[in-house]
Design a protein around this motif. Sequence first.
Motif, PDB file in Angstrom:
ATOM      1  N   LEU A 234      98.563 -15.432  71.292  1.00  0.00           N
ATOM      2  CA  LEU A 234      97.982 -15.396  69.957  1.00  0.00           C
ATOM      3  C   LEU A 234      99.037 -15.765  68.926  1.00  0.00           C
ATOM      4  O   LEU A 234     100.083 -16.320  69.249  1.00  0.00           O
ATOM      5  CB  LEU A 234      97.406 -14.003  69.676  1.00  0.00           C
ATOM      6  N   TRP A 235      98.746 -15.452  67.671  1.00  0.00           N
ATOM      7  CA  TRP A 235      99.667 -15.667  66.572  1.00  0.00           C
ATOM      8  C   TRP A 235      99.731 -14.387  65.739  1.00  0.00           C
ATOM      9  O   TRP A 235      98.799 -13.577  65.749  1.00  0.00           O
ATOM     10  CB  TRP A 235      99.195 -16.813  65.675  1.00  0.00           C
ATOM     11  N   VAL A 236     100.827 -14.192  65.044  1.00  0.00           N
ATOM     12  CA  VAL A 236     100.952 -13.112  64.068  1.00  0.00           C
ATOM     13  C   VAL A 236     101.088 -13.748  62.694  1.00  0.00           C
ATOM     14  O   VAL A 236     101.970 -14.592  62.479  1.00  0.00           O
ATOM     15  CB  VAL A 236     102.173 -12.214  64.340  1.00  0.00           C
ATOM     16  N   THR A 237     100.201 -13.375  61.790  1.00  0.00           N
ATOM     17  CA  THR A 237     100.348 -13.756  60.382  1.00  0.00           C
ATOM     18  C   THR A 237     100.952 -12.563  59.663  1.00  0.00           C
ATOM     19  O   THR A 237     100.482 -11.430  59.808  1.00  0.00           O
ATOM     20  CB  THR A 237      99.001 -14.130  59.761  1.00  0.00           C
ATOM     21  N   TRP A 238     101.983 -12.824  58.884  1.00  0.00           N
ATOM     22  CA  TRP A 238     102.716 -11.754  58.206  1.00  0.00           C
ATOM     23  C   TRP A 238     102.273 -11.751  56.740  1.00  0.00           C
ATOM     24  O   TRP A 238     102.740 -12.550  55.930  1.00  0.00           O
ATOM     25  CB  TRP A 238     104.219 -11.978  58.336  1.00  0.00           C
ATOM     26  N   LEU A 239     101.356 -10.821  56.416  1.00  0.00           N
ATOM     27  CA  LEU A 239     100.700 -10.806  55.119  1.00  0.00           C
ATOM     28  C   LEU A 239     101.275  -9.723  54.221  1.00  0.00           C
ATOM     29  O   LEU A 239     101.575  -8.611  54.687  1.00  0.00           O
ATOM     30  CB  LEU A 239      99.199 -10.559  55.289  1.00  0.00           C
ATOM     31  N   ASP A 240     101.407 -10.034  52.925  1.00  0.00           N
ATOM     32  CA  ASP A 240     101.775  -8.982  51.972  1.00  0.00           C
ATOM     33  C   ASP A 240     100.521  -8.175  51.631  1.00  0.00           C
ATOM     34  O   ASP A 240      99.407  -8.469  52.100  1.00  0.00           O
ATOM     35  CB  ASP A 240     102.473  -9.552  50.744  1.00  0.00           C
ATOM     36  N   ASP A 241     100.683  -7.150  50.813  1.00  0.00           N
ATOM     37  CA  ASP A 241      99.574  -6.226  50.552  1.00  0.00           C
ATOM     38  C   ASP A 241      98.375  -6.938  49.944  1.00  0.00           C
ATOM     39  O   ASP A 241      97.231  -6.735  50.380  1.00  0.00           O
ATOM     40  CB  ASP A 241     100.050  -5.100  49.637  1.00  0.00           C
ATOM     41  N   GLY A 242      98.608  -7.788  48.954  1.00  0.00           N
ATOM     42  CA  GLY A 242      97.502  -8.491  48.314  1.00  0.00           C
ATOM     43  C   GLY A 242      96.801  -9.446  49.262  1.00  0.00           C
ATOM     44  O   GLY A 242      95.564  -9.553  49.258  1.00  0.00           O
ATOM     45  N   GLN A 243      97.572 -10.138  50.084  1.00  0.00           N
ATOM     46  CA  GLN A 243      96.976 -11.057  51.051  1.00  0.00           C
ATOM     47  C   GLN A 243      96.159 -10.305  52.092  1.00  0.00           C
ATOM     48  O   GLN A 243      95.079 -10.758  52.483  1.00  0.00           O
ATOM     49  CB  GLN A 243      98.075 -11.878  51.723  1.00  0.00           C
ATOM     50  N   LEU A 244      96.667  -9.164  52.544  1.00  0.00           N
ATOM     51  CA  LEU A 244      95.945  -8.372  53.542  1.00  0.00           C
ATOM     52  C   LEU A 244      94.598  -7.924  52.989  1.00  0.00           C
ATOM     53  O   LEU A 244      93.566  -8.020  53.671  1.00  0.00           O
ATOM     54  CB  LEU A 244      96.775  -7.170  53.960  1.00  0.00           C
ATOM     55  N   ARG A 245      94.589  -7.469  51.765  1.00  0.00           N
ATOM     56  CA  ARG A 245      93.329  -7.030  51.158  1.00  0.00           C
ATOM     57  C   ARG A 245      92.372  -8.207  50.977  1.00  0.00           C
ATOM     58  O   ARG A 245      91.152  -8.067  51.133  1.00  0.00           O
ATOM     59  CB  ARG A 245      93.599  -6.339  49.831  1.00  0.00           C
ATOM     60  N   ALA A 246      92.915  -9.366  50.660  1.00  0.00           N
ATOM     61  CA  ALA A 246      92.076 -10.555  50.510  1.00  0.00           C
ATOM     62  C   ALA A 246      91.440 -10.952  51.837  1.00  0.00           C
ATOM     63  O   ALA A 246      90.249 -11.279  51.901  1.00  0.00           O
ATOM     64  CB  ALA A 246      92.906 -11.713  49.949  1.00  0.00           C
ATOM     65  N   VAL A 247      92.227 -10.911  52.918  1.00  0.00           N
ATOM     66  CA  VAL A 247      91.672 -11.258  54.229  1.00  0.00           C
ATOM     67  C   VAL A 247      90.661 -10.204  54.661  1.00  0.00           C
ATOM     68  O   VAL A 247      89.625 -10.529  55.267  1.00  0.00           O
ATOM     69  CB  VAL A 247      92.790 -11.447  55.266  1.00  0.00           C
ATOM     70  N   ASP A 248      90.915  -8.924  54.338  1.00  0.00           N
ATOM     71  CA  ASP A 248      89.902  -7.894  54.589  1.00  0.00           C
ATOM     72  C   ASP A 248      88.558  -8.316  53.999  1.00  0.00           C
ATOM     73  O   ASP A 248      87.506  -8.164  54.630  1.00  0.00           O
ATOM     74  CB  ASP A 248      90.310  -6.564  53.950  1.00  0.00           C
ATOM     75  N   GLY A 249      88.595  -8.837  52.776  1.00  0.00           N
ATOM     76  CA  GLY A 249      87.370  -9.219  52.101  1.00  0.00           C
ATOM     77  C   GLY A 249      86.625 -10.346  52.789  1.00  0.00           C
ATOM     78  O   GLY A 249      85.403 -10.472  52.637  1.00  0.00           O
ATOM     79  N   THR A 250      87.342 -11.172  53.564  1.00  0.00           N
ATOM     80  CA  THR A 250      86.685 -12.260  54.294  1.00  0.00           C
ATOM     81  C   THR A 250      86.178 -11.812  55.655  1.00  0.00           C
ATOM     82  O   THR A 250      85.364 -12.515  56.262  1.00  0.00           O
ATOM     83  CB  THR A 250      87.640 -13.460  54.486  1.00  0.00           C
ATOM     84  N   GLU A 251      86.629 -10.664  56.151  1.00  0.00           N
ATOM     85  CA  GLU A 251      86.284 -10.232  57.499  1.00  0.00           C
ATOM     86  C   GLU A 251      85.290  -9.071  57.531  1.00  0.00           C
ATOM     87  O   GLU A 251      84.447  -9.006  58.422  1.00  0.00           O
ATOM     88  CB  GLU A 251      87.556  -9.817  58.249  1.00  0.00           C
ATOM     89  N   LEU A 252      85.441  -8.128  56.613  1.00  0.00           N
ATOM     90  CA  LEU A 252      84.594  -6.947  56.609  1.00  0.00           C
ATOM     91  C   LEU A 252      83.242  -7.282  55.955  1.00  0.00           C
ATOM     92  O   LEU A 252      83.184  -8.147  55.095  1.00  0.00           O
ATOM     93  CB  LEU A 252      85.290  -5.818  55.838  1.00  0.00           C
ATOM     94  N   PRO A 253      82.123  -6.628  56.342  1.00  0.00           N
ATOM     95  CA  PRO A 253      82.003  -5.518  57.291  1.00  0.00           C
ATOM     96  C   PRO A 253      81.717  -5.953  58.733  1.00  0.00           C
ATOM     97  O   PRO A 253      81.541  -5.105  59.598  1.00  0.00           O
ATOM     98  CB  PRO A 253      80.808  -4.750  56.733  1.00  0.00           C
ATOM     99  N   ASN A 254      81.615  -7.263  58.983  1.00  0.00           N
ATOM    100  CA  ASN A 254      81.325  -7.685  60.363  1.00  0.00           C
ATOM    101  C   ASN A 254      82.467  -7.319  61.310  1.00  0.00           C
ATOM    102  O   ASN A 254      82.255  -7.155  62.510  1.00  0.00           O
ATOM    103  CB  ASN A 254      81.069  -9.186  60.406  1.00  0.00           C
ATOM    104  N   TYR A 255      83.666  -7.232  60.758  1.00  0.00           N
ATOM    105  CA  TYR A 255      84.833  -6.851  61.542  1.00  0.00           C
ATOM    106  C   TYR A 255      85.423  -5.567  60.980  1.00  0.00           C
ATOM    107  O   TYR A 255      85.339  -5.298  59.776  1.00  0.00           O
ATOM    108  CB  TYR A 255      85.903  -7.943  61.498  1.00  0.00           C
ATOM    109  N   GLY A 256      86.047  -4.785  61.850  1.00  0.00           N
ATOM    110  CA  GLY A 256      86.894  -3.685  61.434  1.00  0.00           C
ATOM    111  C   GLY A 256      88.343  -4.096  61.615  1.00  0.00           C
ATOM    112  O   GLY A 256      88.647  -5.022  62.369  1.00  0.00           O
TER     113      GLY A 256
END
Length: 278
Positions: A143-165
């Motif tokens: 796989l790959w690891v993306t190293w996200l800062d706090d704002g980026q992590l929250r932004a990606v959460d918004g693209t994944e949730l609620p279909n993903y946890g």
Amino acid sequence: MPDRTLEALGLATVPLLEPLTYPGPPVPGPTLLAGDRLLPLRPAPGGLGRWRVAQGRAETELDEALAALGQAPAAERFAVLALGSNAAPGQVRHKLTRLGLPAVVPVTPAAVGGLGVGVSAHISRPGYVAAAPYADEAAEARLWVTWLDDGQLRAVDGTELPNYGRALLPAARFPVRLPGGERLPFAYVYYNARGVLSLSPAGGRPLPHTPDQPALLARLLAASPRLHDLLGPTPRDWVARAGADAAAREAGTRIFREEGWLLPERAFAAYDTGAGTG
């Protein structure tokens, strides 16, 4: 000096805009996504922040390169496993920049134990059927690891949730090894809240993920007359109809379950962070 733009490297594909290209081309090795450019990243002793970034003929430490771009250092970033399009720099750039966030993200390959990569048990908003992890003690995934800062992590959460946890995986059960041999104490992963697909009813093996989205959709259409009638006859018809109609996506997702293809994935729930709740 070589042109390191995503366009010149052939890595600008955005599956959100072109669903049949899912998951999009991933980074070829350790890199720093720096806006429109992709800079080579070389492992070095002392942790991720000391890895070396190539900029033309010069090299700097990753933390120095991040500071020059006005971004958070490695120690303030979160390791997030990428299985599908989140490893594609064109998709990552698109997700972040459309929210006004900097597309500056270190990305490293990783070997991950205890985890396999299957097919999500739902149809995504753009119309493609995405990758999703499942627990398998005997598996090791590249796989790959993306190293996200706090704002980026929250932004990606918004693209994944609620279909993903979002789950925080402990190294004892899901070891993550980076190039150079470093092992991470933990890493996040997005897992499908419904589970993954199996085309063998009654508890068969997960359907393996394939980077060939048209072939995957063709296989699903051939396996279910109901899906064929709803979204077929071709993969291009599938993404056009599913991408334009939420009711069609919901009906297709329901057919997955009614065909007996759904394999619930319960292992990751024990490590769920509760991201996006409340």
